[in-house]
Design a protein around this motif. Sequence first.
Motif, PDB file in Angstrom:
ATOM      1  N   VAL A 106      36.519  35.143  38.942  1.00  0.00           N
ATOM      2  CA  VAL A 106      37.294  34.435  39.674  1.00  0.00           C
ATOM      3  C   VAL A 106      38.888  35.024  38.891  1.00  0.00           C
ATOM      4  O   VAL A 106      38.860  35.276  37.748  1.00  0.00           O
ATOM      5  CB  VAL A 106      37.408  32.918  39.612  1.00  0.00           C
ATOM      6  N   THR A 107      39.656  34.987  40.017  1.00  0.00           N
ATOM      7  CA  THR A 107      41.059  34.905  39.340  1.00  0.00           C
ATOM      8  C   THR A 107      41.630  34.146  38.405  1.00  0.00           C
ATOM      9  O   THR A 107      41.054  32.773  38.526  1.00  0.00           O
ATOM     10  CB  THR A 107      42.170  35.134  40.568  1.00  0.00           C
ATOM     11  N   SER A 108      42.271  34.555  37.372  1.00  0.00           N
ATOM     12  CA  SER A 108      42.434  33.334  36.157  1.00  0.00           C
ATOM     13  C   SER A 108      43.790  33.878  35.694  1.00  0.00           C
ATOM     14  O   SER A 108      44.417  34.910  36.254  1.00  0.00           O
ATOM     15  CB  SER A 108      41.332  33.346  35.246  1.00  0.00           C
ATOM     16  N   LEU A 109      44.339  33.088  34.806  1.00  0.00           N
ATOM     17  CA  LEU A 109      45.673  33.532  34.015  1.00  0.00           C
ATOM     18  C   LEU A 109      45.044  33.546  32.483  1.00  0.00           C
ATOM     19  O   LEU A 109      44.419  32.836  32.101  1.00  0.00           O
ATOM     20  CB  LEU A 109      46.344  32.645  34.233  1.00  0.00           C
TER      21      LEU A 109
ATOM     22  N   ALA B  20      36.713  32.264  46.536  1.00  0.00           N
ATOM     23  CA  ALA B  20      35.419  31.982  45.706  1.00  0.00           C
ATOM     24  C   ALA B  20      34.984  33.179  44.819  1.00  0.00           C
ATOM     25  O   ALA B  20      35.496  34.334  44.976  1.00  0.00           O
ATOM     26  CB  ALA B  20      34.107  31.697  46.757  1.00  0.00           C
ATOM     27  N   PRO B  21      34.046  32.764  43.881  1.00  0.00           N
ATOM     28  CA  PRO B  21      33.835  33.612  43.071  1.00  0.00           C
ATOM     29  C   PRO B  21      33.258  34.867  43.588  1.00  0.00           C
ATOM     30  O   PRO B  21      32.497  34.912  44.673  1.00  0.00           O
ATOM     31  CB  PRO B  21      32.692  33.108  42.076  1.00  0.00           C
TER      32      PRO B  21
ATOM     33  N   VAL C  15      44.732  29.159  41.561  1.00  0.00           N
ATOM     34  CA  VAL C  15      45.592  30.323  41.205  1.00  0.00           C
ATOM     35  C   VAL C  15      46.181  30.594  42.409  1.00  0.00           C
ATOM     36  O   VAL C  15      45.538  31.050  43.276  1.00  0.00           O
ATOM     37  CB  VAL C  15      44.765  31.505  40.448  1.00  0.00           C
ATOM     38  N   ASN C  16      47.557  31.101  42.415  1.00  0.00           N
ATOM     39  CA  ASN C  16      48.276  31.495  43.680  1.00  0.00           C
ATOM     40  C   ASN C  16      48.177  33.076  43.517  1.00  0.00           C
ATOM     41  O   ASN C  16      48.458  33.933  42.735  1.00  0.00           O
ATOM     42  CB  ASN C  16      49.782  30.935  43.313  1.00  0.00           C
ATOM     43  N   PRO C  17      47.337  33.495  44.743  1.00  0.00           N
ATOM     44  CA  PRO C  17      46.994  34.940  44.496  1.00  0.00           C
ATOM     45  C   PRO C  17      48.262  35.848  44.519  1.00  0.00           C
ATOM     46  O   PRO C  17      48.228  36.910  43.937  1.00  0.00           O
ATOM     47  CB  PRO C  17      46.611  35.159  46.282  1.00  0.00           C
ATOM     48  N   GLU C  18      49.355  35.510  45.371  1.00  0.00           N
ATOM     49  CA  GLU C  18      50.300  36.274  45.192  1.00  0.00           C
ATOM     50  C   GLU C  18      51.208  36.334  43.726  1.00  0.00           C
ATOM     51  O   GLU C  18      51.487  37.678  43.191  1.00  0.00           O
ATOM     52  CB  GLU C  18      51.694  35.755  46.075  1.00  0.00           C
TER      53      GLU C  18
ATOM     54  N   LEU D 214      40.639  37.768  34.903  1.00  0.00           N
ATOM     55  CA  LEU D 214      39.573  37.446  35.652  1.00  0.00           C
ATOM     56  C   LEU D 214      38.818  36.769  34.542  1.00  0.00           C
ATOM     57  O   LEU D 214      38.721  36.889  33.585  1.00  0.00           O
ATOM     58  CB  LEU D 214      38.794  38.587  36.186  1.00  0.00           C
ATOM     59  N   ALA D 215      38.070  35.564  35.084  1.00  0.00           N
ATOM     60  CA  ALA D 215      37.068  34.744  34.294  1.00  0.00           C
ATOM     61  C   ALA D 215      35.640  34.994  34.814  1.00  0.00           C
ATOM     62  O   ALA D 215      35.818  35.172  36.324  1.00  0.00           O
ATOM     63  CB  ALA D 215      37.457  33.375  34.213  1.00  0.00           C
ATOM     64  N   ARG D 216      34.836  34.695  34.215  1.00  0.00           N
ATOM     65  CA  ARG D 216      33.410  34.668  34.593  1.00  0.00           C
ATOM     66  C   ARG D 216      33.054  33.313  34.960  1.00  0.00           C
ATOM     67  O   ARG D 216      33.202  32.402  34.209  1.00  0.00           O
ATOM     68  CB  ARG D 216      32.426  35.273  33.484  1.00  0.00           C
ATOM     69  N   ILE D 217      32.457  33.060  35.962  1.00  0.00           N
ATOM     70  CA  ILE D 217      31.870  31.669  36.361  1.00  0.00           C
ATOM     71  C   ILE D 217      30.354  31.858  36.416  1.00  0.00           C
ATOM     72  O   ILE D 217      29.801  32.939  36.757  1.00  0.00           O
ATOM     73  CB  ILE D 217      31.995  31.197  37.805  1.00  0.00           C
ATOM     74  N   HIS D 218      29.779  30.895  35.627  1.00  0.00           N
ATOM     75  CA  HIS D 218      28.066  30.999  35.644  1.00  0.00           C
ATOM     76  C   HIS D 218      27.518  29.789  36.204  1.00  0.00           C
ATOM     77  O   HIS D 218      28.090  28.601  36.133  1.00  0.00           O
ATOM     78  CB  HIS D 218      27.715  30.862  34.034  1.00  0.00           C
ATOM     79  N   GLY D 219      26.588  29.778  37.109  1.00  0.00           N
ATOM     80  CA  GLY D 219      25.963  28.772  37.760  1.00  0.00           C
ATOM     81  C   GLY D 219      27.057  28.010  38.848  1.00  0.00           C
ATOM     82  O   GLY D 219      27.807  28.713  39.064  1.00  0.00           O
TER      83      GLY D 219
END
Lengths: 164, 164
Positions: A99-102, A49-50, A13-16, A86-91
Amino acid sequence: MTTPEAPTPPARVNPEAWMQAVRGAWRVGGLRVTEPRLRVLQTIARYGAPFSAEQLYDDLSRDGGERPGRATVYRTLEHLHSAGWLARIHGGAGEAGYVTSLPGHVHHLVCTSCGTVIAFAGCALDELVARLAAQTDFAIEGHLLQLYGRCATCRKARSHPCAD
Amino acid sequence: MTTPEAPTPPARVNPEAWMQAVRGAWRVGGLRVTEPRLRVLQTIARYGAPFSAEQLYDDLSRDGGERPGRATVYRTLEHLHSAGWLARIHGGAGEAGYVTSLPGHVHHLVCTSCGTVIAFAGCALDELVARLAAQTDFAIEGHLLQLYGRCATCRKARSHPCAD
DNA sequence: ATACCTGCAAACAATTTGCACAAAC
DNA sequence: GTTTGTGCAAATTGTTTGCAGGTAT
């Protein structure tokens, strides 16, 4: 047809762009674009990173200037997550984190060494879903899929993480 | 070859068999089979849906007799989880919780209404993994996959859960 | 006999909440 | 000026730890 094309190629994902998109969504959604929220957004956008809520709150202290209170941090995370920013990362690398997401149907590939996250669409689970639906008589409505591996950079540098 | 056969058919974990298997594994592994641990095992085996540590601890109080202390409950969960006898469910019905499982590469299909969990193997992700590996240059080593839907019973009874 | 296990209670960590004040529209 | 957001500090909730005493093998 055995290998469906991904609607969009796998990519970070592009931060800007992400920040701009969120700001736009806040405007449209009637959420106020305030200083504290912008600070949170900015600090999040810098992660490669997460990250956890805790970590974000701490980092906000270090980023100089006034840092938003805990409540604001948690409430903003809540907004971002429920809206799909935002999405959740598990493991994997980030044992658990955001993490940033769309918004939309996306999955994530996480580097277990440096935590870099690649988003991708096109999970190609149709056949599996059909088979399971037939075998179990479930009406399958959704799924969670995350992949873990090591990115090119981390593999080349035997054990040096590529993230800072 | 487009639809790989599952090594074992999708099915619920049999509570009795599960308990016996865990006891056996404890013996072989040199873990002592104690009263408190057996109580934990028994209470877990009775769940028909994902459960939390908290909930387990509470339910142990109600199951009569002396209930194991918190520490024992948490430590036993830790054992069971790290040995693969419990799996974690994220999202879906049990927003987050443990379910009985068997060691090895297995995934879960969860009813979002009653929480019933079906385990299955054969996730058919090879093509997806190959495609992503090529596109991203990651060495993909693992994944997390869980499916959500409504089981036959819950669909028939419009909104009455089938679990107790 | 001797590991290993248990319960307790306190420490720790993470997240939520109530409320008076402040800022945005 | 009204609605929405903020900060603080306390309350919750969930999990881990140290240790004296108990128990399975």
